[in-house]
Write an enzyme that holds these catalytic residues in place. Sequence first.
Site, PDB file in Angstrom:
ATOM      1  N   SER A   1      43.315  36.378-131.238  1.00 13.98           N
ATOM      2  CA  SER A   1      44.048  35.413-133.096  1.00 13.98           C
ATOM      3  C   SER A   1      45.115  36.698-133.509  1.00 13.98           C
ATOM      4  O   SER A   1      45.658  36.732-134.561  1.00 13.98           O
ATOM      5  CB  SER A   1      42.637  35.713-133.820  1.00 13.98           C
ATOM      6  OG  SER A   1      41.825  36.501-133.941  1.00 13.98           O
ATOM      7  N   ASN A   2      44.444  38.391-133.257  1.00  7.18           N
ATOM      8  CA  ASN A   2      45.646  39.623-133.627  1.00  7.18           C
ATOM      9  C   ASN A   2      46.547  38.875-133.239  1.00  7.18           C
ATOM     10  O   ASN A   2      47.945  39.135-134.410  1.00  7.18           O
ATOM     11  CB  ASN A   2      44.870  41.136-133.440  1.00  7.18           C
ATOM     12  CG  ASN A   2      43.882  41.065-134.694  1.00  7.18           C
ATOM     13  OD1 ASN A   2      44.209  40.790-135.807  1.00  7.18           O
ATOM     14  ND2 ASN A   2      42.615  40.981-134.415  1.00  7.18           N
TER      15      ASN A   2
ATOM     16  N   ARG B   1      42.364  54.207-113.552  1.00 11.66           N
ATOM     17  CA  ARG B   1      43.245  53.602-115.623  1.00 11.66           C
ATOM     18  C   ARG B   1      44.763  54.959-115.518  1.00 11.66           C
ATOM     19  O   ARG B   1      45.267  53.672-115.675  1.00 11.66           O
ATOM     20  CB  ARG B   1      42.496  55.734-116.468  1.00 11.66           C
ATOM     21  CG  ARG B   1      42.885  55.209-117.583  1.00 11.66           C
ATOM     22  CD  ARG B   1      42.386  55.776-118.831  1.00 11.66           C
ATOM     23  NE  ARG B   1      40.429  55.392-118.504  1.00 11.66           N
ATOM     24  CZ  ARG B   1      40.457  54.506-118.879  1.00 11.66           C
ATOM     25  NH1 ARG B   1      40.685  53.200-119.443  1.00 11.66           N
ATOM     26  NH2 ARG B   1      38.863  54.162-119.190  1.00 11.66           N
TER      27      ARG B   1
ATOM     28  N   LEU C   1      43.840  54.143-123.342  1.00  8.32           N
ATOM     29  CA  LEU C   1      44.950  54.568-122.419  1.00  8.32           C
ATOM     30  C   LEU C   1      45.058  55.785-121.924  1.00  8.32           C
ATOM     31  O   LEU C   1      44.460  56.584-122.574  1.00  8.32           O
ATOM     32  CB  LEU C   1      46.194  54.267-123.600  1.00  8.32           C
ATOM     33  CG  LEU C   1      46.661  53.127-124.109  1.00  8.32           C
ATOM     34  CD1 LEU C   1      47.875  52.736-125.187  1.00  8.32           C
ATOM     35  CD2 LEU C   1      46.141  51.571-123.634  1.00  8.32           C
TER      36      LEU C   1
ATOM     37  N   HIS D   1      41.086  47.563-134.928  1.00  8.61           N
ATOM     38  CA  HIS D   1      39.590  47.538-135.567  1.00  8.61           C
ATOM     39  C   HIS D   1      38.844  47.789-135.989  1.00  8.61           C
ATOM     40  O   HIS D   1      39.117  47.834-137.115  1.00  8.61           O
ATOM     41  CB  HIS D   1      39.156  49.436-134.351  1.00  8.61           C
ATOM     42  CG  HIS D   1      38.387  49.274-134.533  1.00  8.61           C
ATOM     43  ND1 HIS D   1      37.565  49.806-133.230  1.00  8.61           N
ATOM     44  CD2 HIS D   1      36.796  50.118-135.007  1.00  8.61           C
ATOM     45  CE1 HIS D   1      36.568  49.493-132.985  1.00  8.61           C
ATOM     46  NE2 HIS D   1      35.706  50.205-134.025  1.00  8.61           N
TER      47      HIS D   1
HETATM   48  C1  GAR Z   1      39.558  42.194-133.085  1.00 13.18           C
HETATM   49  O1  GAR Z   1      38.406  41.958-134.058  1.00 13.18           O
HETATM   50  C2  GAR Z   1      39.824  43.574-132.850  1.00 13.18           C
HETATM   51  O2  GAR Z   1      39.624  44.111-134.445  1.00 13.18           O
HETATM   52  C3  GAR Z   1      38.337  44.183-131.400  1.00 13.18           C
HETATM   53  O3  GAR Z   1      38.335  43.301-131.178  1.00 13.18           O
HETATM   54  C4  GAR Z   1      39.139  41.670-131.403  1.00 13.18           C
HETATM   55  C5  GAR Z   1      39.828  40.980-130.702  1.00 13.18           C
HETATM   56  O4  GAR Z   1      39.806  39.772-130.922  1.00 13.18           O
HETATM   57  N1  GAR Z   1      39.370  45.582-131.338  1.00 13.18           N
HETATM   58  C6  GAR Z   1      38.260  46.195-130.943  1.00 13.18           C
HETATM   59  O5  GAR Z   1      37.222  46.302-131.111  1.00 13.18           O
HETATM   60  C7  GAR Z   1      38.640  47.764-130.582  1.00 13.18           C
HETATM   61  N2  GAR Z   1      38.224  48.482-130.414  1.00 13.18           N
HETATM   62  P1  GAR Z   1      41.047  38.816-131.353  1.00 13.18           P
HETATM   63  O6  GAR Z   1      41.030  38.510-129.338  1.00 13.18           O
HETATM   64  O7  GAR Z   1      40.931  37.203-131.880  1.00 13.18           O
HETATM   65  O8  GAR Z   1      42.476  39.283-131.440  1.00 13.18           O
END
Ligand code: GAR
Length: 202
Positions: free
Chosen positions: A14-15, A66, A94, A110
Amino acid sequence: MKKLIGVLLSGRGSNFEALADSVAAGRIPNAEIAMVISNREGAPGIQRAESRGIRTRVIPSKGLEREAYDRQVVAVLHEHKVDLICLAGYMRLLSPYFVAAFPDRILNIHPSLLPSFPGLESQRQALEYGVKFAGCTVHFVDENLDAGPIVLQAVVPVEDKDTEESLSARILKEEHRIYSEAVRIVLDGKFKIEGRRVLRTN
Ligand code: GAR
């Protein structure tokens, strides 16, 4: 010339979609999402990118050390001349190799007010801790978990009736808003990093 963005994700996406919408609407001007890379096969974010006609690549990370994995990803990002990398629900740390390949050119979103609640299930951690204000953070990425200088944060008040789902949904809305804004600021180059502080310049 347009600035090229590479998005790395592991799941829903979604982001990524919020960034793609902002690019399409001109809220992130002179930019293009050059490609979306996932370390997980079947990540819904990959389908979302494909349906928008954005180039995708799945590079499975399972079983790889990694840095060996990151070398593959960096090679693809270089091949496509990516200027800025946006981690969007990319559930991998990373390597120093990756970070050094794109100095101050990797962002992450985050779902907490860092440095509180790094790692997984941050919204649940916030609720269980009992904080009254939760939120989200866009930061530059270094080799440590959810660390690196902070570009933007948004505060989301916690309500008594909140569940993990309701709080996560309100935080996600803010994530979508501040990620685009942070990308615009960074691509504009109107900032400088002093120590841990990201300062706006004009
Ligand atoms: C989001 O809430 C993002 O902030 C989090 O994963 C989700 C992904 O949602 N990221 C972390 O926790 C990174 N440490 P999305 O796939 O719908 O963007």
